[in-house]
Design an enzyme around this catalytic site. Structure first.
Site, mmCIF file in Angstrom:
data_model
loop_
_atom_site.group_PDB
_atom_site.id
_atom_site.type_symbol
_atom_site.label_atom_id
_atom_site.label_comp_id
_atom_site.label_asym_id
_atom_site.label_seq_id
_atom_site.Cartn_x
_atom_site.Cartn_y
_atom_site.Cartn_z
ATOM 1 N N CYS A 129 0.814 -1.218 0.000
ATOM 2 C CA CYS A 129 0.000 0.000 0.000
ATOM 3 C C CYS A 129 0.847 1.268 0.000
ATOM 4 O O CYS A 129 0.552 2.223 -0.728
ATOM 5 C CB CYS A 129 -0.944 -0.001 1.198
ATOM 6 S SG CYS A 129 -0.162 -0.443 2.763
ATOM 7 N N HIS A 242 -2.769 6.252 4.702
ATOM 8 C CA HIS A 242 -1.344 6.431 4.969
ATOM 9 C C HIS A 242 -0.874 7.788 4.459
ATOM 10 O O HIS A 242 -1.336 8.259 3.410
ATOM 11 C CB HIS A 242 -0.521 5.351 4.267
ATOM 12 C CG HIS A 242 -0.724 3.969 4.792
ATOM 13 N ND1 HIS A 242 -1.398 3.682 5.956
ATOM 14 C CD2 HIS A 242 -0.309 2.767 4.289
ATOM 15 C CE1 HIS A 242 -1.395 2.374 6.148
ATOM 16 N NE2 HIS A 242 -0.739 1.797 5.149
#
Length: 341
Positions: A129, A242
């Site tokens: 990711c 994130h």
């Protein structure tokens, strides 16, 4: 449009649920849906496209009538079942780390290297990711002005660890606010109101596996074997999305305005960059969004031809399920998957 027989392995997990949501939202051309998980989750009922499906236990016989199989059940499950699925005629898009550095398996972010899909022999790997969002933002710049060096610090949400980590952050937050003692279970230390510079296990070179993934995967995706990359990956008390602080050294001079112009026309990227009105990406802004957000673009005063930027993306969506579905959509676009086997 031709429709396809689809399977999701790990359907009851956090990313598995996001697969279902993304496939519905994007009206993926699905003829049949099969949902698989471990024996513990078999028998559960999940909804897809207004129909109820019973989750089945994953077995070697699960893939005989499947065109596209999305895997998100961990590396061990993928290593065992993905080759079986591929041999059964399915194209596997795997979200685990099992095949990412395998030279024979394409590692794909469609906005960056969609052409690599053509090299697949039954399995395509979905990158980590944190890597996905970084290369989505940096590759448009790299095409114009080759990147020599990247130094990145990530600020990664607990959803990257799974549902248990989300529950632990919520529990610990309440415990601390109420003056109660905290006992970590998922992470080695308290995560609420804290930051842990430790994601995955430590390697002999003192980097973590997560940090080393970013190095190897970025080079592979961007076809830049000699690119210098260093990463520090930090777990922070954020539920979803994130963030990354990225220092980039380019081959030639580049201004922040030039970078903003390039990125404003890049697929999958949204520039949010106006400090005068406190406009910059945040995890809350990115959550549930398909885009990778970029802001705080400025000169890196420590190096020639350098820029600094802040990159934020929903790690469960673009960092996992959405990217995998986009790979499948690109396969269909390139006529690389046959409907009905």
């Amino acid at each position: 449009m031709n429709k396809h027989r689809v399977a999701i392995v790990g359907a009851t997990g956090l990313v598995g649920g996001e697969f279902i949501k993304v496939l519905e939202q994007r009206n993926f051309p699905t003829q049949d849906m099969q949902l698989f998980a471990s024996d513990r989750s078999a028998g559960k009922k999940l909804n897809f496209a207004n129909e109820e499906y019973i989750v089945k236990e994953t077995s070697p016989e699960s893939f005989h009538n499947v065109d596209i199989a999305f895997f998100s059940a961990g590396a061990d499950i993928s290593k065992y079942f993905a080759p079986i699925a591929a041999e059964s005629g399915a194209v596997v898009i795997d979200n685990s780390s099992a095949f990412r550095v395998d030279r024979n398996v394409p590692l794909v972010v469609p906005e960056v290297n969609a052409e690599d899909i053509r090299r697949h022999t039954g399995i395509i790997a979905n990158p980590n990711c944190s890597t996905i969002q970084m290369v989505t933002a940096l590759y448009p710049l790299h095409k114009v002005n080759p990147i020599k060096r990247i130094v990145v610090t990530t600020f990664q949400s607990v959803s990257g660890t799974g549902s248990a980590a989300i529950e632990e952050l919520a529990l610990q937050s309440g415990q601390i606010l109420n003056g109660q003692e905290v006992t970590p279970q998922v992470y080695p230390h308290q995560i609420a109101f804290n930051a842990l510079p430790h994601i995955d296990s430590f390697l002999d070179n003192a980097y973590t596996k997560e940090e080393w993934k970013m190095l190897e995967e970025t080079r592979k995706i961007m076809h830049a074997e000699d690119m210098l990359i260093s990463a520090t990956c930090v777990r922070v008390p954020v539920f979803t999305s994130h963030s990354e602080a990225v220092n980039v050294e380019f081959t030639n001079p580049i201004t922040p305005d030039e970078a903003r112009d390039i990125l404003s026309h890049a697929p999958g990227v949204r520039v949010q960059d106006d400090p005068s009105i406190n406009l910059y990406p945040t995890p809350c802004m990115a959550t549930c969004s398909d885009d990778t957000y970029v802001g705080r673009i400025r000169h890196d005063v420590s190096v020639s031809n350098g820029l600094v930027m802040w990159i934020v993306s929903d790690n469960i969506r673009k960092g996992a399920a959405l990217n995998a579905v986009q790979i499948a959509e690109e396969m269909i676009k390139q006529n690389l998957v046959n409907p009905g086997g």
